[in-house]
Design a protein around this motif. Structure first.
Motif, PDB file in Angstrom:
ATOM      1  N   ASP A  55      16.420  -4.288   0.433  1.00 23.59           N
ATOM      2  CA  ASP A  55      17.866  -4.124   0.590  1.00 23.59           C
ATOM      3  C   ASP A  55      18.259  -3.322   1.833  1.00 23.59           C
ATOM      4  N   GLY A  56      17.270  -2.761   2.548  1.00 23.58           N
ATOM      5  CA  GLY A  56      17.558  -1.976   3.738  1.00 23.58           C
ATOM      6  C   GLY A  56      18.008  -0.558   3.457  1.00 23.58           C
ATOM      7  N   GLU A  57      17.843  -0.106   2.218  1.00 27.59           N
ATOM      8  CA  GLU A  57      18.171   1.289   1.887  1.00 27.59           C
ATOM      9  C   GLU A  57      17.223   2.251   2.594  1.00 27.59           C
ATOM     10  N   VAL A  58      15.983   1.804   2.799  1.00 26.02           N
ATOM     11  CA  VAL A  58      14.971   2.582   3.516  1.00 26.02           C
ATOM     12  C   VAL A  58      14.315   1.659   4.536  1.00 26.02           C
ATOM     13  N   ASP A  59      13.689   2.248   5.544  1.00 30.13           N
ATOM     14  CA  ASP A  59      13.029   1.470   6.590  1.00 30.13           C
ATOM     15  C   ASP A  59      11.674   0.929   6.155  1.00 30.13           C
ATOM     16  N   CYS A  60      10.993   1.689   5.316  1.00 30.65           N
ATOM     17  CA  CYS A  60       9.668   1.303   4.851  1.00 30.65           C
ATOM     18  C   CYS A  60       9.353   2.131   3.606  1.00 30.65           C
ATOM     19  N   GLY A  61       8.184   1.884   3.012  1.00 27.34           N
ATOM     20  CA  GLY A  61       7.845   2.592   1.786  1.00 27.34           C
ATOM     21  C   GLY A  61       6.409   3.055   1.738  1.00 27.34           C
ATOM     22  N   VAL A  62       6.190   4.066   0.907  1.00 25.70           N
ATOM     23  CA  VAL A  62       4.850   4.573   0.598  1.00 25.70           C
ATOM     24  C   VAL A  62       4.742   4.609  -0.918  1.00 25.70           C
ATOM     25  N   LEU A  63       3.675   3.993  -1.431  1.00 26.50           N
ATOM     26  CA  LEU A  63       3.447   3.945  -2.877  1.00 26.50           C
ATOM     27  C   LEU A  63       2.100   4.554  -3.215  1.00 26.50           C
ATOM     28  N   ILE A  64       2.066   5.298  -4.325  1.00 27.01           N
ATOM     29  CA  ILE A  64       0.826   5.946  -4.739  1.00 27.01           C
ATOM     30  C   ILE A  64       0.672   5.826  -6.248  1.00 27.01           C
ATOM     31  N   CYS A  65      -0.456   5.285  -6.672  1.00 25.79           N
ATOM     32  CA  CYS A  65      -0.834   5.314  -8.090  1.00 25.79           C
ATOM     33  C   CYS A  65      -2.296   5.739  -8.125  1.00 25.79           C
ATOM     34  N   GLY A  66      -2.987   5.484  -9.200  1.00 26.72           N
ATOM     35  CA  GLY A  66      -4.385   5.913  -9.293  1.00 26.72           C
ATOM     36  C   GLY A  66      -5.252   5.332  -8.194  1.00 26.72           C
ATOM     37  N   THR A  67      -5.155   4.009  -7.991  1.00 25.40           N
ATOM     38  CA  THR A  67      -5.945   3.342  -6.955  1.00 25.40           C
ATOM     39  C   THR A  67      -5.100   2.813  -5.805  1.00 25.40           C
ATOM     40  N   GLY A  68      -3.811   2.668  -6.015  1.00 25.25           N
ATOM     41  CA  GLY A  68      -2.922   2.039  -5.046  1.00 25.25           C
ATOM     42  C   GLY A  68      -2.823   0.537  -5.249  1.00 25.25           C
ATOM     43  N   VAL A  69      -3.744  -0.032  -5.992  1.00 27.40           N
ATOM     44  CA  VAL A  69      -3.795  -1.485  -6.164  1.00 27.40           C
ATOM     45  C   VAL A  69      -2.645  -1.985  -7.029  1.00 27.40           C
ATOM     46  N   GLY A  70      -2.512  -1.468  -8.232  1.00 27.01           N
ATOM     47  CA  GLY A  70      -1.493  -1.962  -9.152  1.00 27.01           C
ATOM     48  C   GLY A  70      -0.089  -1.831  -8.616  1.00 27.01           C
ATOM     49  N   ILE A  71       0.231  -0.699  -8.056  1.00 25.36           N
ATOM     50  CA  ILE A  71       1.585  -0.454  -7.553  1.00 25.36           C
ATOM     51  C   ILE A  71       1.895  -1.341  -6.344  1.00 25.36           C
TER      52      ILE A  71
END
Length: 152
Positions: A55-71
């Motif tokens: 939606d352009g609310e942010v320029d990019c994203g960073v996601l973190i879970c246990g492995t990074g795979v699922g998220i």
């Protein structure tokens, strides 16, 4: 740059550390993740950050879970998202240069905080190279836009 960050229960502390780090680098950070260590579902947070990027609310994203795979899998279900999970800086840099990734993911159970910072640095400093890479990214996006999965 405005960066959306999301996480599940396994990554609360790493999210806090990475958020502070990103702010120290001069970025605005929008928290879409949980601040609770109670078990929760990573797809919720992957989708929230991906929708914010879409939606352009942010320029990019960073996601973190246990492995990074699922998220990252959850984020990649959102149209227009190219999320990559990385455990070292070289793949992070190349994912931006060659694949124009718009979300970076990694695992709090996989990498330590200093490695996570190096991964973030490599990804944020990289620039999409375009050219033949743009043709390939467009091919990937065409797959997403097809009604079926059959090769035409």
């Amino acid at each position: 740059m405005k960066i959306g960050i999301g996480n599940d229960h396994s990554a609360v502390e790493m999210k806090k550390n990475i958020s502070v780090y990103l702010k120290e680098l001069g970025h605005e950070v929008i928290n879409y993740g949980t601040d609770s260590s109670e078990s929760c579902n990573y797809p919720v947070y992957g989708e929230k950050v991906a929708a914010a990027v879409q939606d352009g609310e942010v320029d990019c994203g960073v996601l973190i879970c246990g492995t990074g795979v699922g998220i990252s899998l959850a984020a990649n279900k959102v149209r227009g998202i190219r999320a990559v999970v990385c455990s070292e800086p070289c793949s992070a840099r190349l994912s931006k240069e060659h694949n124009n990734t718009n979300i970076l993911a990694f695992g709090a159970r996989i990498v330590g905080i200093e490695m996570a910072k190096m991964i973030v640095d490599a990804w944020l400093e990289a620039e999409f190279q375009g050219g033949r890479h743009a043709d390939r990214v467009n091919m990937v996006m065409d797959i997403e836009n097809r009604k079926g999965n059959a090769i035409e």
